[in-house]
Design a protein around this motif. Sequence first.
Motif, PDB file in Angstrom:
ATOM      1  N   PHE A 150       0.806  -1.218   0.000  1.00 24.96           N
ATOM      2  CA  PHE A 150       0.000   0.000   0.000  1.00 24.96           C
ATOM      3  C   PHE A 150       0.843   1.275   0.000  1.00 24.96           C
ATOM      4  N   SER A 151       2.141   1.154  -0.090  1.00 26.58           N
ATOM      5  CA  SER A 151       3.008   2.312   0.103  1.00 26.58           C
ATOM      6  C   SER A 151       2.787   3.412  -0.933  1.00 26.58           C
ATOM      7  N   TYR A 152       2.572   3.047  -2.205  1.00 24.52           N
ATOM      8  CA  TYR A 152       2.369   4.068  -3.236  1.00 24.52           C
ATOM      9  C   TYR A 152       1.049   4.799  -3.009  1.00 24.52           C
ATOM     10  N   ALA A 153       0.009   4.059  -2.662  1.00 28.40           N
ATOM     11  CA  ALA A 153      -1.283   4.696  -2.376  1.00 28.40           C
ATOM     12  C   ALA A 153      -1.191   5.568  -1.129  1.00 28.40           C
ATOM     13  N   GLU A 154      -0.411   5.143  -0.160  1.00 28.17           N
ATOM     14  CA  GLU A 154      -0.254   5.914   1.080  1.00 28.17           C
ATOM     15  C   GLU A 154       0.337   7.286   0.809  1.00 28.17           C
ATOM     16  N   LEU A 155       1.248   7.355  -0.154  1.00 27.57           N
ATOM     17  CA  LEU A 155       1.867   8.640  -0.507  1.00 27.57           C
ATOM     18  C   LEU A 155       0.835   9.650  -0.999  1.00 27.57           C
ATOM     19  N   HIS A 156      -0.234   9.157  -1.611  1.00 25.46           N
ATOM     20  CA  HIS A 156      -1.216  10.033  -2.250  1.00 25.46           C
ATOM     21  C   HIS A 156      -2.610   9.871  -1.647  1.00 25.46           C
ATOM     22  N   TRP A 157      -2.667   9.345  -0.426  1.00 23.49           N
ATOM     23  CA  TRP A 157      -3.947   8.988   0.182  1.00 23.49           C
ATOM     24  C   TRP A 157      -4.866  10.199   0.359  1.00 23.49           C
ATOM     25  N   GLU A 158      -4.306  11.347   0.692  1.00 19.94           N
ATOM     26  CA  GLU A 158      -5.123  12.546   0.910  1.00 19.94           C
ATOM     27  C   GLU A 158      -5.936  12.892  -0.337  1.00 19.94           C
ATOM     28  N   HIS A 159      -5.296  12.849  -1.493  1.00 20.23           N
ATOM     29  CA  HIS A 159      -6.013  13.189  -2.724  1.00 20.23           C
ATOM     30  C   HIS A 159      -6.939  12.061  -3.172  1.00 20.23           C
ATOM     31  N   LEU A 160      -6.567  10.834  -2.912  1.00 16.34           N
ATOM     32  CA  LEU A 160      -7.466   9.729  -3.237  1.00 16.34           C
ATOM     33  C   LEU A 160      -8.764   9.845  -2.448  1.00 16.34           C
ATOM     34  N   CYS A 161      -8.656  10.209  -1.174  1.00 15.88           N
ATOM     35  CA  CYS A 161      -9.848  10.409  -0.342  1.00 15.88           C
ATOM     36  C   CYS A 161     -10.658  11.613  -0.824  1.00 15.88           C
ATOM     37  N   LEU A 162      -9.972  12.670  -1.231  1.00 20.32           N
ATOM     38  CA  LEU A 162     -10.648  13.859  -1.751  1.00 20.32           C
ATOM     39  C   LEU A 162     -11.472  13.506  -2.982  1.00 20.32           C
ATOM     40  N   TRP A 163     -10.909  12.728  -3.878  1.00 15.13           N
ATOM     41  CA  TRP A 163     -11.609  12.367  -5.112  1.00 15.13           C
ATOM     42  C   TRP A 163     -12.764  11.405  -4.828  1.00 15.13           C
ATOM     43  N   ALA A 164     -12.582  10.519  -3.864  1.00 16.80           N
ATOM     44  CA  ALA A 164     -13.675   9.617  -3.484  1.00 16.80           C
ATOM     45  C   ALA A 164     -14.834  10.405  -2.877  1.00 16.80           C
ATOM     46  N   ASN A 165     -14.526  11.386  -2.058  1.00 14.16           N
ATOM     47  CA  ASN A 165     -15.576  12.222  -1.466  1.00 14.16           C
ATOM     48  C   ASN A 165     -16.323  13.001  -2.534  1.00 14.16           C
ATOM     49  N   TYR A 166     -15.610  13.429  -3.566  1.00 11.60           N
ATOM     50  CA  TYR A 166     -16.270  14.114  -4.672  1.00 11.60           C
ATOM     51  C   TYR A 166     -17.276  13.184  -5.357  1.00 11.60           C
ATOM     52  N   LEU A 167     -16.875  11.931  -5.574  1.00 17.40           N
ATOM     53  CA  LEU A 167     -17.784  10.970  -6.190  1.00 17.40           C
ATOM     54  C   LEU A 167     -19.005  10.719  -5.311  1.00 17.40           C
ATOM     55  N   LYS A 168     -18.803  10.680  -3.993  1.00 14.57           N
ATOM     56  CA  LYS A 168     -19.927  10.513  -3.071  1.00 14.57           C
ATOM     57  C   LYS A 168     -20.898  11.682  -3.196  1.00 14.57           C
ATOM     58  N   GLU A 169     -20.352  12.890  -3.293  1.00 13.14           N
ATOM     59  CA  GLU A 169     -21.198  14.087  -3.443  1.00 13.14           C
ATOM     60  C   GLU A 169     -21.994  14.033  -4.739  1.00 13.14           C
ATOM     61  N   ARG A 170     -21.342  13.614  -5.803  1.00 13.13           N
ATOM     62  CA  ARG A 170     -22.028  13.532  -7.097  1.00 13.13           C
ATOM     63  C   ARG A 170     -23.114  12.459  -7.078  1.00 13.13           C
ATOM     64  N   MET A 171     -22.842  11.360  -6.390  1.00 12.84           N
ATOM     65  CA  MET A 171     -23.848  10.307  -6.268  1.00 12.84           C
ATOM     66  C   MET A 171     -25.067  10.824  -5.516  1.00 12.84           C
ATOM     67  N   ALA A 172     -24.822  11.588  -4.443  1.00 13.33           N
ATOM     68  CA  ALA A 172     -25.931  12.118  -3.643  1.00 13.33           C
ATOM     69  C   ALA A 172     -26.738  13.145  -4.429  1.00 13.33           C
ATOM     70  N   GLU A 173     -26.049  13.971  -5.219  1.00 12.64           N
ATOM     71  CA  GLU A 173     -26.731  15.001  -6.006  1.00 12.64           C
ATOM     72  C   GLU A 173     -27.601  14.395  -7.098  1.00 12.64           C
ATOM     73  N   ASN A 174     -27.139  13.293  -7.649  1.00 10.76           N
ATOM     74  CA  ASN A 174     -27.833  12.692  -8.791  1.00 10.76           C
ATOM     75  C   ASN A 174     -28.649  11.462  -8.416  1.00 10.76           C
ATOM     76  N   ALA A 175     -28.833  11.237  -7.104  1.00 10.45           N
ATOM     77  CA  ALA A 175     -29.582  10.058  -6.678  1.00 10.45           C
ATOM     78  C   ALA A 175     -31.009  10.128  -7.183  1.00 10.45           C
ATOM     79  N   SER A 176     -31.387   9.140  -7.981  1.00 10.45           N
ATOM     80  CA  SER A 176     -32.739   9.093  -8.532  1.00 10.45           C
ATOM     81  C   SER A 176     -33.031   7.692  -9.016  1.00 10.45           C
ATOM     82  N   PRO A 177     -34.207   7.146  -8.698  1.00 10.44           N
ATOM     83  CA  PRO A 177     -34.541   5.803  -9.172  1.00 10.44           C
ATOM     84  C   PRO A 177     -34.696   5.711 -10.686  1.00 10.44           C
ATOM     85  N   SER A 178     -34.774   6.874 -11.342  1.00  6.79           N
ATOM     86  CA  SER A 178     -34.977   6.860 -12.792  1.00  6.79           C
ATOM     87  C   SER A 178     -33.677   6.817 -13.579  1.00  6.79           C
ATOM     88  N   ILE A 179     -32.530   6.926 -12.848  1.00  3.99           N
ATOM     89  CA  ILE A 179     -31.239   6.907 -13.530  1.00  3.99           C
ATOM     90  C   ILE A 179     -30.994   5.531 -14.138  1.00  3.99           C
TER      91      ILE A 179
END
Length: 209
Positions: A150-179
């Motif tokens: 996990f050492s390479y991911a650990e070096l960049h973990w802060e930004h990986l978490c930032l990008w994952a949180n962005y995806l979570k936000e987009r999922m919440a914004e676009n949550a719809s059973p019609s998608i």
Amino acid sequence: MMAVGNKYQKLREECDKLDKLWNNKAFQVSDKTFAEQILPSYRNFISSHRFVLSSDHKSFCFGDTLGNVREIYKNFPVLLFFNRVDWMKSLLNPIFEYCEDERWKRKYPPYDIGLYPVASKQVKTDNCAEEAAANMLMMMLAIVEAEQNFSYAELHWEHLCLWANYLKERMAENASPSIELLDGNDEHVKCVLGLMAYRKLIQLKDAYE
């Protein structure tokens, strides 16, 4: 040139032998289409990319468009097949360097970082934010699983978490059973795949620590 010409037949035989070896391996892991494409794709990658070593001995790999996330993502299966995890990291290093040096202040990674040889600004006008974030997470997962480290991911973990949180936000914004799920580049699909990769990374982080 004369020396090479005199050895042409021998070199050709050695090349054919090596091609056959890799083709046989490709047939073992996948179907005929994959096997027929793997060597041309690998050679195309080598001929279309440049490798640079920084002053602190960090390796960078560039195509004509620097840090093009979509193109890098397409090259990962080929590099993974040939066990070139070092080149996979070299492709991602410019993107992480660009983001972590505060040149990029958004919640998602850039689609690209400029035209070779200058990392100046994103060339593509459309951010393709969900795709870029998901691809980066999935590519990092491929590296961690290939290295079982996990050492390479650990070096960049802060930004990986930032990008994952962005995806979570987009999922919440676009949550719809019609998608409807369309294809691998559909924004909703990319969000799902990216978050699945992130959850797996969290599991591996705990496992390897």
